[in-house]
Design a protein around this motif. Structure first.
Motif, PDB file in Angstrom:
ATOM      1  N   LEU A   1       7.597 -86.629-112.962  1.00 29.20           N
ATOM      2  CA  LEU A   1       8.444 -87.401-112.049  1.00 29.20           C
ATOM      3  C   LEU A   1       7.832 -87.506-110.654  1.00 29.20           C
ATOM      4  O   LEU A   1       7.947 -88.544-110.002  1.00 29.20           O
ATOM      5  N   GLU A   2       7.166 -86.452-110.211  1.00 29.87           N
ATOM      6  CA  GLU A   2       6.518 -86.490-108.894  1.00 29.87           C
ATOM      7  C   GLU A   2       5.370 -87.503-108.877  1.00 29.87           C
ATOM      8  O   GLU A   2       5.203 -88.258-107.935  1.00 29.87           O
ATOM      9  N   ILE A   3       4.593 -87.545-109.945  1.00 26.19           N
ATOM     10  CA  ILE A   3       3.455 -88.455-110.029  1.00 26.19           C
ATOM     11  C   ILE A   3       3.907 -89.894-110.248  1.00 26.19           C
ATOM     12  O   ILE A   3       3.429 -90.820-109.593  1.00 26.19           O
ATOM     13  N   MET A   4       4.861 -90.100-111.160  1.00 24.38           N
ATOM     14  CA  MET A   4       5.241 -91.449-111.581  1.00 24.38           C
ATOM     15  C   MET A   4       6.413 -92.036-110.791  1.00 24.38           C
ATOM     16  O   MET A   4       6.605 -93.246-110.776  1.00 24.38           O
ATOM     17  N   GLY A   5       7.210 -91.181-110.176  1.00 28.68           N
ATOM     18  CA  GLY A   5       8.388 -91.685-109.472  1.00 28.68           C
ATOM     19  C   GLY A   5       9.569 -91.853-110.414  1.00 28.68           C
ATOM     20  O   GLY A   5       9.551 -91.390-111.556  1.00 28.68           O
ATOM     21  N   LYS A   6      10.575 -92.548-109.925  1.00 29.01           N
ATOM     22  CA  LYS A   6      11.806 -92.754-110.698  1.00 29.01           C
ATOM     23  C   LYS A   6      11.533 -93.700-111.869  1.00 29.01           C
ATOM     24  O   LYS A   6      10.966 -94.772-111.689  1.00 29.01           O
ATOM     25  N   PRO A   7      11.951 -93.314-113.083  1.00 28.25           N
ATOM     26  CA  PRO A   7      11.712 -94.176-114.247  1.00 28.25           C
ATOM     27  C   PRO A   7      12.491 -95.493-114.151  1.00 28.25           C
ATOM     28  O   PRO A   7      13.554 -95.556-113.547  1.00 28.25           O
ATOM     29  N   THR A   8      11.947 -96.527-114.785  1.00 27.61           N
ATOM     30  CA  THR A   8      12.636 -97.807-114.877  1.00 27.61           C
ATOM     31  C   THR A   8      13.938 -97.625-115.645  1.00 27.61           C
ATOM     32  O   THR A   8      14.964 -98.190-115.285  1.00 27.61           O
ATOM     33  N   LYS A   9      13.865 -96.845-116.722  1.00 31.28           N
ATOM     34  CA  LYS A   9      15.045 -96.547-117.535  1.00 31.28           C
ATOM     35  C   LYS A   9      15.212 -95.034-117.575  1.00 31.28           C
ATOM     36  O   LYS A   9      14.371 -94.335-118.128  1.00 31.28           O
ATOM     37  N   PRO A  10      16.283 -94.509-116.975  1.00 35.31           N
ATOM     38  CA  PRO A  10      16.485 -93.053-116.969  1.00 35.31           C
ATOM     39  C   PRO A  10      16.943 -92.529-118.319  1.00 35.31           C
ATOM     40  O   PRO A  10      17.376 -93.283-119.182  1.00 35.31           O
ATOM     41  N   GLY A  11      16.820 -91.220-118.505  1.00 32.99           N
ATOM     42  CA  GLY A  11      17.234 -90.562-119.739  1.00 32.99           C
ATOM     43  C   GLY A  11      16.293 -89.422-120.047  1.00 32.99           C
ATOM     44  O   GLY A  11      15.485 -89.030-119.213  1.00 32.99           O
ATOM     45  N   ASN A  12      16.374 -88.883-121.253  1.00 22.78           N
ATOM     46  CA  ASN A  12      15.495 -87.790-121.667  1.00 22.78           C
ATOM     47  C   ASN A  12      14.080 -88.265-121.955  1.00 22.78           C
ATOM     48  O   ASN A  12      13.157 -87.483-122.010  1.00 22.78           O
ATOM     49  N   ILE A  13      13.946 -89.546-122.202  1.00 23.43           N
ATOM     50  CA  ILE A  13      12.633 -90.161-122.350  1.00 23.43           C
ATOM     51  C   ILE A  13      12.434 -91.012-121.102  1.00 23.43           C
ATOM     52  O   ILE A  13      13.272 -91.848-120.777  1.00 23.43           O
ATOM     53  N   PHE A  14      11.363 -90.769-120.382  1.00 23.03           N
ATOM     54  CA  PHE A  14      11.106 -91.526-119.157  1.00 23.03           C
ATOM     55  C   PHE A  14      10.314 -92.770-119.493  1.00 23.03           C
ATOM     56  O   PHE A  14       9.242 -92.688-120.079  1.00 23.03           O
ATOM     57  N   ILE A  15      10.837 -93.923-119.113  1.00 24.59           N
ATOM     58  CA  ILE A  15      10.179 -95.189-119.402  1.00 24.59           C
ATOM     59  C   ILE A  15       9.877 -95.906-118.101  1.00 24.59           C
ATOM     60  O   ILE A  15      10.746 -96.048-117.243  1.00 24.59           O
ATOM     61  N   TYR A  16       8.641 -96.356-117.978  1.00 27.00           N
ATOM     62  CA  TYR A  16       8.176 -97.123-116.823  1.00 27.00           C
ATOM     63  C   TYR A  16       7.613 -98.435-117.340  1.00 27.00           C
ATOM     64  O   TYR A  16       6.812 -98.441-118.271  1.00 27.00           O
ATOM     65  N   GLU A  17       8.041 -99.537-116.755  1.00 27.23           N
ATOM     66  CA  GLU A  17       7.531-100.841-117.162  1.00 27.23           C
ATOM     67  C   GLU A  17       6.584-101.348-116.086  1.00 27.23           C
ATOM     68  O   GLU A  17       6.953-101.456-114.930  1.00 27.23           O
ATOM     69  N   LYS A  18       5.363-101.614-116.484  1.00 25.51           N
ATOM     70  CA  LYS A  18       4.312-102.091-115.576  1.00 25.51           C
ATOM     71  C   LYS A  18       3.637-103.295-116.201  1.00 25.51           C
ATOM     72  O   LYS A  18       3.008-103.178-117.258  1.00 25.51           O
TER      73      LYS A  18
END
Length: 95
Positions: free
Chosen positions: A57-74
């Protein structure tokens, strides 16, 4: 996969799921899983990480979609982090 094999050599494991081919590599104690579709396109790459949830979380920041699986859309990709067998995995896939 021909590009991957040219650089990394033959995979340590290969699983044939008819339309989907899964290849496993272990390089310098790091495990990689590559999935290839029926069009011979790599659509996911997975790698085990030695990071904690907080470090991700520190490296990637707040996920696009929160939950137990962190998802980032780029752009055209989805970057996903999920815990599997007490290790976090990074999964990169096309949208």
């Amino acid at each position: 996969m021909s590009d991957v094999e040219r650089i990394w050599g033959k995979p340590n494991e290969h699983f044939d799921h008819e339309d989907i081919q899964t290849y496993g590599y272990t390089i310098e104690n790091q495990n990689f899983i590559i999935d290839e579709d029926e069009m011979k396109e790599i659509y996911t790459i997975q790698v085990e990480l030695d990071y904690s949830k907080d470090e991700i979380l520190e490296i990637m920041g707040k996920p696009t979609k929160p939950g137990n699986i962190f998802i980032y859309e780029k752009e055209n990709y989805i970057i996903q982090f999920e815990k599997f067998n007490n290790k976090w995995q990074l999964i990169l896939r096309k949208k």
